[in-house]
Design a protein around this motif. Structure first.
Motif, PDB file in Angstrom:
ATOM      1  N   GLY A 137       0.770  -1.122  -0.097  1.00 40.97           N
ATOM      2  CA  GLY A 137       0.051  -0.072   0.086  1.00 40.97           C
ATOM      3  C   GLY A 137       0.905   1.379   0.065  1.00 40.97           C
ATOM      4  O   GLY A 137       0.280   2.407   0.164  1.00 40.97           O
ATOM      5  N   GLY A 138       2.120   1.244   0.154  1.00 43.55           N
ATOM      6  CA  GLY A 138       2.764   2.397  -0.039  1.00 43.55           C
ATOM      7  C   GLY A 138       4.234   2.131  -0.945  1.00 43.55           C
ATOM      8  O   GLY A 138       4.256   1.814  -1.908  1.00 43.55           O
ATOM      9  N   TYR A 147       9.340   0.783   5.328  1.00 42.66           N
ATOM     10  CA  TYR A 147       8.086   0.860   4.268  1.00 42.66           C
ATOM     11  C   TYR A 147       7.792   2.189   4.895  1.00 42.66           C
ATOM     12  O   TYR A 147       7.326   2.339   6.131  1.00 42.66           O
ATOM     13  N   LEU A 148       7.324   2.933   3.880  1.00 38.49           N
ATOM     14  CA  LEU A 148       6.489   4.034   4.270  1.00 38.49           C
ATOM     15  C   LEU A 148       4.882   3.842   3.944  1.00 38.49           C
ATOM     16  O   LEU A 148       4.728   3.519   2.594  1.00 38.49           O
ATOM     17  N   LEU A 149       4.240   3.427   4.845  1.00 39.23           N
ATOM     18  CA  LEU A 149       2.912   2.949   4.508  1.00 39.23           C
ATOM     19  C   LEU A 149       1.705   3.976   4.962  1.00 39.23           C
ATOM     20  O   LEU A 149       1.658   4.638   5.956  1.00 39.23           O
ATOM     21  N   ILE A 179       1.492  10.313   0.357  1.00 36.54           N
ATOM     22  CA  ILE A 179       1.625   9.851   1.595  1.00 36.54           C
ATOM     23  C   ILE A 179       2.674  10.507   2.515  1.00 36.54           C
ATOM     24  O   ILE A 179       3.738  10.664   1.882  1.00 36.54           O
ATOM     25  N   ALA A 180       2.375  11.338   3.560  1.00 30.98           N
ATOM     26  CA  ALA A 180       3.308  11.967   4.412  1.00 30.98           C
ATOM     27  C   ALA A 180       4.081  11.146   4.952  1.00 30.98           C
ATOM     28  O   ALA A 180       3.883   9.847   5.313  1.00 30.98           O
ATOM     29  N   GLU A 181       5.354  11.853   5.703  1.00 33.29           N
ATOM     30  CA  GLU A 181       6.119  10.934   6.471  1.00 33.29           C
ATOM     31  C   GLU A 181       5.729  10.261   7.409  1.00 33.29           C
ATOM     32  O   GLU A 181       6.246   9.429   8.043  1.00 33.29           O
ATOM     33  N   ASP A 182       4.705  10.615   8.133  1.00 35.46           N
ATOM     34  CA  ASP A 182       3.942  10.330   9.341  1.00 35.46           C
ATOM     35  C   ASP A 182       2.899   9.363   8.906  1.00 35.46           C
ATOM     36  O   ASP A 182       2.398   8.684   9.841  1.00 35.46           O
TER      37      ASP A 182
END
Length: 336
Positions: free
Chosen positions: A35-36, A48-50, A86-89
């Motif tokens: 998803g990311g 992973y950035l999700l 998708i932001a960092e958080d």
């Protein structure tokens, strides 16, 4: 031709890393169907950035780094599309989910140019998308989002394309290049000051077994193209000549796919298995490394991407010096 023996795998456990990007800090970014975005650090570690909201069920195909550390992802759903930020958080918001009052169909690619404009491709309006895997279907299009305009409303700037795939603005900013996968062409458009496209030209046409997907530029004016199914990497010289730099396919399998394509019968089974020695349906290419002479190949059917030493230096992309998202530990990670 680059030897298959010299090509190495990079990363483990990636989930459909279709698109790969590289930055000067040694990071590699890959689209990931969790998803990311998968992020492989220079030391080989991965994270992973999700999205925080798992109900979104995003299927990232193309990805795009933004100056603020966020990442845009082109959502290739079964029936829905659009581009999300998708932001960092992990906060995830729609960036562009409709054009001309209509929801975007499953979306293929997203690209940031040096003026801060965002270009989005939709391969086909057909449902299912496999209905667009035909040489006579030309219903793909390109959307432009230009934050510098008063409305910044998304608009279609090119239409009637033969399965629109990756698009890139030329290093001088004057032209947009677009791969038409099942029309088997690389085309270019002149870009006006307001972002309008005109003067469509065929830059290259491809023969049997080549289905152009990804692309990038080198510093000698060459354009590098990746082909799904045949696992070809082709360099197009400024004079228009083509050289196959990499190829990895079994000819009988390629002939089977080609026959289905010519008969208008190509479907998912022709794309969803790899008949090759090493490469498993390569789909994108990025140059990276300290000197931009390491090529990285995204792929559709492996849990890794691939790297190779290039005889040409890649042209630094717009995002080359972006630091990218900062890893923010979740509560569970902190607790452990």
């Amino acid at each position: 031709m680059i030897s298959l023996d010299s090509i190495e795998s990079v990363g483990t456990g990636l989930n459909r890393p279709e698109c790969v990007l590289a930055t000067s800090n040694g990071r590699l970014y890959t689209a990931d169907w969790r998803g990311g975005v998968g992020i492989t650090e220079a030391d080989g570690s991965q994270w992973y950035l999700l999205p925080n909201d798992k109900s979104l069920n995003l299927k990232p195909n193309g990805i795009c780094l933004m100056p603020d550390g966020s990442v845009l992802v082109a959502h290739l759903g079964d029936t829905d599309g659009g581009v999300y930020r998708i932001a960092e958080d992990g906060t995830t918001t729609p960036f562009c989910i409709e054009v001309d009052g209509e929801p975007l169909p499953p979306s293929n690619y997203v690209h940031l140019d040096h003026k801060g404009r965002v270009w989005i491709t939709v391969s086909t309006r057909k449902m299912p998308r496999s209905e667009g895997y035909k040489p006579d279907v030309c219903d793909g299009f390109v959307v432009l989002v230009d934050p510098s305009t008063k409305s910044a409303e998304p608009r279609i700037v090119a239409d009637n394309l033969g399965y629109t795939n990756e698009c890139l603005v030329s290093p001088d900013g004057n032209m947009l290049y677009v791969n038409e996968t099942f029309a088997r062409k690389l085309v270019s458009f002149d870009i006006a000051g307001n972002g309008d496209l005109s003067n469509k030209k065929i830059v290259a046409e491809f023969d049997q077994g080549t289905f152009p997907d990804g692309m990038t530029f080198d510093t000698k004016g060459g354009i590098w193209i990746t082909s799904i199914v045949s696992n070809r990497v082709i360099r197009i010289d400024p004079d228009g000549s083509q050289v196959i730099m990499i190829e990895d396919c079994k000819q009988d399998h390629l002939a089977w796919v080609e026959a289905a394509f010519q008969a208008g019968e190509m479907g998912r089974p022709h794309l969803d298995n790899a008949q090759s020695q090493k490469l498993k349906n390569i789909s994108s290419l990025a140059f990276g490394g300290d000197d931009l002479k390491t090529g990285y190949l995204g792929c559709l059917l492996d849990q890794s991407i691939y790297s190779f030493a290039s005889p040409y230096q890649g042209h630094a992309p717009v995002h080359w010096n972006f630091s990218g998202p900062q890893k923010i530990l979740s509560n569970s990670e902190i607790a452990s």
